[in-house]
Design an enzyme around this catalytic site. Structure first.
Site, PDB file in Angstrom:
ATOM      1  N   ARG A   1      46.935  24.882  74.304  1.00 12.45           N
ATOM      2  CA  ARG A   1      46.354  23.836  73.439  1.00 12.45           C
ATOM      3  C   ARG A   1      46.335  22.543  74.241  1.00 12.45           C
ATOM      4  NH1 ARG A   1      48.369  19.782  70.195  1.00 12.45           N
ATOM      5  NH2 ARG A   1      47.289  19.408  68.236  1.00 12.45           N
TER       6      ARG A   1
ATOM      7  N   LYS B   1      52.483  15.638  76.733  1.00 10.90           N
ATOM      8  CA  LYS B   1      53.750  15.409  76.023  1.00 10.90           C
ATOM      9  C   LYS B   1      54.761  14.632  76.871  1.00 10.90           C
ATOM     10  CE  LYS B   1      53.056  18.637  72.355  1.00 10.90           C
ATOM     11  NZ  LYS B   1      53.378  19.859  71.660  1.00 10.90           N
TER      12      LYS B   1
END
Ligand code: HH2
Length: 279
Positions: free
Chosen positions: A250, A214
Site C-alpha cells: 500500500r 511512515k
C-alpha cells in the site's frame, strides 16, 4: 519458464482534510478522483479510498461524514475505471456504503473489532477483507508500545482474527493480513516485523504490507521530517516487504514503486533461471 507472482500495488487515495501526507489537498471529490485516476495510469492495481485518518493523534470522524467523503469518490471512479477499489474504514456502515458504490475490498485497521457488527457485515458483504494488527487505538497507540516478541504477538493475533472472520462466514480466500506498520509500534518493532514478515506469510493468507512515508523512515533518516522526503525509505521497505512474501504493498508513490518492483522482479527472474540451470 518460471512464473513469478507479481505483487500488487495498492495506491492510497485520502479524502481527508487532515491526512498526514496530503494535507487536505485532496479534500474534494474531483481532486480525489483525478488523483486516483493518475494512480491507475501509473500502475495501481487497487485504489484504497480513506475518509478518516488513522495517523497517531487523529480525531475520529462520524460515519455519515465518512460516507459523504468516500462514497461519491467510489461511485465516480466506478463510472470511469474498472480498477479494484478498497475502502479504508473501521466502520461497517461506511464499508456497506462503499461496497454499494462499487468497492470490492474492505481494509479494516481494526481487523473487524471496531464494532460488534463488523464480522457479520464483512461476511454479508462477501468482499475481500484486510485484517490489520493494531495495538491500542489510534489516538493513544504510540504511547510507549511494548511487546515481548512483536512478530509472535502480531502473527498470533492475526491468526486468531482470521479464524474469527472465517467462523463468522468470510470466505477463507477473501482474507488478507497486514502487520500494521506504525500502529502501536516503535521503529524497532516495525523493522522487526519487516525482517520477520515470512512468519506472517507462513500462515498461508496473502499479506498486505504498508510502510509508505511512515515515521520509521524518519528514525533512520532524521532529515526526513516531511513525509514527502521519505520516498527512498518507502521504496526500500516495499522491496523488503515483497522479498519476504507480501502480495500487495500500500503506497503513495505508485509510479516509483511499480518501477522498483519491476526491476526487482526482473533480477529475481534471472536469478531463478540461473538456479534452475545450475541444478
Ligand atoms: N496505514 C494507514 C492507513 N491505512 N491500512 C492498512 N491495511 N495498513 C496500514 O498500514 C495502513 C492502512 C496510515 O493511515 P493515514 O495516517 O491515514 O495515512 P495514509 O493513508 O496517508 O497512509
Amino acid at each position: 519458464m518460471t512464473s513469478l507472482v507479481v505483487p500488487r500495488v495498492m495506491g492510497i487515495v485520502n479524502v481527508t482534510p487532515d491526512s498526514f501526507s496530503d494535507g487536505g489537498r485532496l479534500a474534494t471529490v474531483e481532486a480525489a478522483v483525478a488523483h486516483a485516476l493518475r494512480l491507475v495510469e501509473q500502475g495501481a492495481d487497487v485504489l484504497d479510498i480513506g475518509g478518516e485518518s488513522t495517523r497517531p493523534g487523529a480525531e475520529p470522524v462520524n460515519a455519515a461524514e465518512e460516507i459523504a467523503r468516500t462514497a461519491p469518490v467510489i461511485e465516480a471512479l466506478r463510472a470511469r475505471t474498472d480498477v479494484r477499489i478498497s475502502i479504508d474504514t473501521l466502520k461497517p456502515e461506511v464499508a456497506m456504503a462503499a461496497v454499494e458504490a462499487g468497492a470490492t475490498m474492505w481494509n479494516d485497521v481494526s481487523a473487524l473489532t471496531f464494532s460488534p457488527d463488523s464480522l457479520a457485515t464483512a461476511a454479508a458483504l462477501g468482499c475481500d477483507v484486510v485484517l490489520m494488527h493494531m495495538k491500542g487505538e489510534p489516538r493513544t497507540m504510540q504511547a510507549a508500545p511494548a511487546y515481548d516478541d512483536v512478530v509472535a504477538e502480531v502473527v498470533g493475533y492475526l491468526a486468531a482474527r482470521a479464524d474469527a472472520a472465517i467462523a463468522a462466514g468470510v470466505a477463507r480466500e477473501q482474507v488478507w493480513l497486514d502487520p500494521g506498520i506504525g500502529f502501536g509500534k516503535t521503529a524497532d518493532h516495525n523493522l522487526a516485523l519487516t525482517a520477520g514478515l515470512e512468519r506472517l506469510t507462513a500462515l498461508g493468507f496473502p499479506v498486505l504490507y504498508a510502510a509508505s512515508r511512515k515515521r520509521t523512515i524518519l528514525s533512520l533518516d532524521p532529515t526526513a521530517a516531511d513525509p514527502l522526503d521519505r520516498l527512498g525509505g518507502s521504496l526500500a521497505l516495499a522491496l523488503e516487504g515483497v522479498r519476504r512474501g507480501a502480495r500487495m504493498v500500500r503506497v503513495h508513490d505508485v509510479r516509483e514503486t511499480v518501477q522498483a518492483l519491476t526491476v526487482q522482479a526482473a533480477v529475481q527472474a534471472l536469478a531463478v533461471q540461473a538456479a534452475v540451470r545450475a541444478d
